[in-house]
Design a protein around this motif. Sequence first.
Motif, PDB file in Angstrom:
ATOM      1  N   ILE A   6       0.857  -1.190   0.000  1.00 55.83           N
ATOM      2  CA  ILE A   6       0.000   0.000   0.000  1.00 55.83           C
ATOM      3  C   ILE A   6       0.890   1.235   0.000  1.00 55.83           C
ATOM      4  O   ILE A   6       1.692   1.436   0.906  1.00 55.83           O
ATOM      5  CB  ILE A   6      -0.947   0.009   1.210  1.00 55.83           C
ATOM      6  CG1 ILE A   6      -1.926  -1.156   1.097  1.00 55.83           C
ATOM      7  CG2 ILE A   6      -1.693   1.337   1.296  1.00 55.83           C
ATOM      8  CD1 ILE A   6      -2.881  -1.267   2.257  1.00 55.83           C
ATOM      9  N   ARG A   7       0.716   2.055  -1.027  1.00 50.16           N
ATOM     10  CA  ARG A   7       1.541   3.255  -1.158  1.00 50.16           C
ATOM     11  C   ARG A   7       0.749   4.541  -0.956  1.00 50.16           C
ATOM     12  O   ARG A   7       1.300   5.556  -0.574  1.00 50.16           O
ATOM     13  CB  ARG A   7       2.197   3.278  -2.533  1.00 50.16           C
ATOM     14  CG  ARG A   7       3.223   2.184  -2.711  1.00 50.16           C
ATOM     15  CD  ARG A   7       3.916   2.326  -4.058  1.00 50.16           C
ATOM     16  NE  ARG A   7       4.942   1.330  -4.212  1.00 50.16           N
ATOM     17  CZ  ARG A   7       4.740   0.125  -4.721  1.00 50.16           C
ATOM     18  NH1 ARG A   7       3.542  -0.217  -5.116  1.00 50.16           N
ATOM     19  NH2 ARG A   7       5.732  -0.723  -4.836  1.00 50.16           N
ATOM     20  N   CYS A   8      -0.574   4.475  -1.259  1.00 50.75           N
ATOM     21  CA  CYS A   8      -1.365   5.706  -1.198  1.00 50.75           C
ATOM     22  C   CYS A   8      -2.763   5.396  -0.670  1.00 50.75           C
ATOM     23  O   CYS A   8      -3.138   4.238  -0.486  1.00 50.75           O
ATOM     24  CB  CYS A   8      -1.430   6.368  -2.570  1.00 50.75           C
ATOM     25  SG  CYS A   8      -2.331   5.417  -3.814  1.00 50.75           S
ATOM     26  N   VAL A   9      -3.529   6.442  -0.453  1.00 46.37           N
ATOM     27  CA  VAL A   9      -4.883   6.322   0.082  1.00 46.37           C
ATOM     28  C   VAL A   9      -5.747   5.420  -0.799  1.00 46.37           C
ATOM     29  O   VAL A   9      -6.472   4.553  -0.302  1.00 46.37           O
ATOM     30  CB  VAL A   9      -5.521   7.726   0.242  1.00 46.37           C
ATOM     31  CG1 VAL A   9      -6.988   7.634   0.568  1.00 46.37           C
ATOM     32  CG2 VAL A   9      -4.766   8.528   1.302  1.00 46.37           C
ATOM     33  N   ALA A  10      -5.677   5.594  -2.102  1.00 43.83           N
ATOM     34  CA  ALA A  10      -6.483   4.772  -3.014  1.00 43.83           C
ATOM     35  C   ALA A  10      -6.126   3.291  -2.873  1.00 43.83           C
ATOM     36  O   ALA A  10      -7.004   2.427  -2.947  1.00 43.83           O
ATOM     37  CB  ALA A  10      -6.310   5.242  -4.452  1.00 43.83           C
ATOM     38  N   ASP A  11      -4.846   2.981  -2.679  1.00 39.10           N
ATOM     39  CA  ASP A  11      -4.431   1.585  -2.471  1.00 39.10           C
ATOM     40  C   ASP A  11      -5.075   1.003  -1.220  1.00 39.10           C
ATOM     41  O   ASP A  11      -5.452  -0.170  -1.196  1.00 39.10           O
ATOM     42  CB  ASP A  11      -2.913   1.475  -2.321  1.00 39.10           C
ATOM     43  CG  ASP A  11      -2.148   1.750  -3.595  1.00 39.10           C
ATOM     44  OD1 ASP A  11      -2.748   1.704  -4.699  1.00 39.10           O
ATOM     45  OD2 ASP A  11      -0.927   2.000  -3.489  1.00 39.10           O
ATOM     46  N   ALA A  12      -5.192   1.813  -0.175  1.00 46.16           N
ATOM     47  CA  ALA A  12      -5.803   1.335   1.068  1.00 46.16           C
ATOM     48  C   ALA A  12      -7.261   0.951   0.828  1.00 46.16           C
ATOM     49  O   ALA A  12      -7.727  -0.082   1.323  1.00 46.16           O
ATOM     50  CB  ALA A  12      -5.694   2.399   2.161  1.00 46.16           C
ATOM     51  N   TRP A  13      -7.988   1.765   0.061  1.00 53.25           N
ATOM     52  CA  TRP A  13      -9.375   1.405  -0.264  1.00 53.25           C
ATOM     53  C   TRP A  13      -9.413   0.090  -1.048  1.00 53.25           C
ATOM     54  O   TRP A  13     -10.180  -0.804  -0.735  1.00 53.25           O
ATOM     55  CB  TRP A  13     -10.048   2.504  -1.080  1.00 53.25           C
ATOM     56  CG  TRP A  13     -11.426   2.090  -1.506  1.00 53.25           C
ATOM     57  CD1 TRP A  13     -11.758   1.377  -2.639  1.00 53.25           C
ATOM     58  CD2 TRP A  13     -12.644   2.300  -0.803  1.00 53.25           C
ATOM     59  NE1 TRP A  13     -13.107   1.153  -2.675  1.00 53.25           N
ATOM     60  CE2 TRP A  13     -13.678   1.704  -1.554  1.00 53.25           C
ATOM     61  CE3 TRP A  13     -12.966   2.948   0.393  1.00 53.25           C
ATOM     62  CZ2 TRP A  13     -15.004   1.727  -1.154  1.00 53.25           C
ATOM     63  CZ3 TRP A  13     -14.292   2.981   0.783  1.00 53.25           C
ATOM     64  CH2 TRP A  13     -15.285   2.371   0.028  1.00 53.25           C
ATOM     65  N   ARG A  14      -8.571  -0.020  -2.085  1.00 53.72           N
ATOM     66  CA  ARG A  14      -8.584  -1.223  -2.917  1.00 53.72           C
ATOM     67  C   ARG A  14      -8.269  -2.478  -2.115  1.00 53.72           C
ATOM     68  O   ARG A  14      -8.856  -3.528  -2.350  1.00 53.72           O
ATOM     69  CB  ARG A  14      -7.611  -1.072  -4.081  1.00 53.72           C
ATOM     70  CG  ARG A  14      -8.133  -0.153  -5.172  1.00 53.72           C
ATOM     71  CD  ARG A  14      -7.255  -0.198  -6.415  1.00 53.72           C
ATOM     72  NE  ARG A  14      -5.997   0.495  -6.238  1.00 53.72           N
ATOM     73  CZ  ARG A  14      -5.822   1.790  -6.489  1.00 53.72           C
ATOM     74  NH1 ARG A  14      -6.837   2.520  -6.903  1.00 53.72           N
ATOM     75  NH2 ARG A  14      -4.649   2.336  -6.328  1.00 53.72           N
ATOM     76  N   ARG A  15      -7.372  -2.364  -1.146  1.00 55.29           N
ATOM     77  CA  ARG A  15      -7.028  -3.522  -0.321  1.00 55.29           C
ATOM     78  C   ARG A  15      -8.172  -3.867   0.626  1.00 55.29           C
ATOM     79  O   ARG A  15      -8.500  -5.028   0.820  1.00 55.29           O
ATOM     80  CB  ARG A  15      -5.756  -3.231   0.466  1.00 55.29           C
ATOM     81  CG  ARG A  15      -5.331  -4.305   1.434  1.00 55.29           C
ATOM     82  CD  ARG A  15      -4.750  -5.561   0.785  1.00 55.29           C
ATOM     83  NE  ARG A  15      -3.622  -5.272  -0.078  1.00 55.29           N
ATOM     84  CZ  ARG A  15      -2.372  -5.141   0.334  1.00 55.29           C
ATOM     85  NH1 ARG A  15      -2.061  -5.285   1.597  1.00 55.29           N
ATOM     86  NH2 ARG A  15      -1.412  -4.872  -0.531  1.00 55.29           N
TER      87      ARG A  15
END
Length: 77
Positions: free
Chosen positions: A27-36
């Motif tokens: 996870i590198r960014c906020v959007a990655d956190a949502w996708r995970r």
Amino acid sequence: MSITVRYFASLREQLGASEASVPAEGIRCVADAWRRAQPDRDLPPRVLAAVNHAHASLEDPVTDGDEVAFFPPVTGG
């Protein structure tokens, strides 16, 4: 090594959860956190985000131990 993802207001109701804990790896960014945290759901339009209680964009960085929050736009009056 995890990131706490929190959901507020109507997002919490739609998802049926108030938070999730996801592995920080990859996870590198906020959007990655949502996708995970929500791999089967697209990020709703106009959703606002915060990292560690500070307003954030979807591209803002996220690191291990951070808290990422998502909430719908609000209006006042």
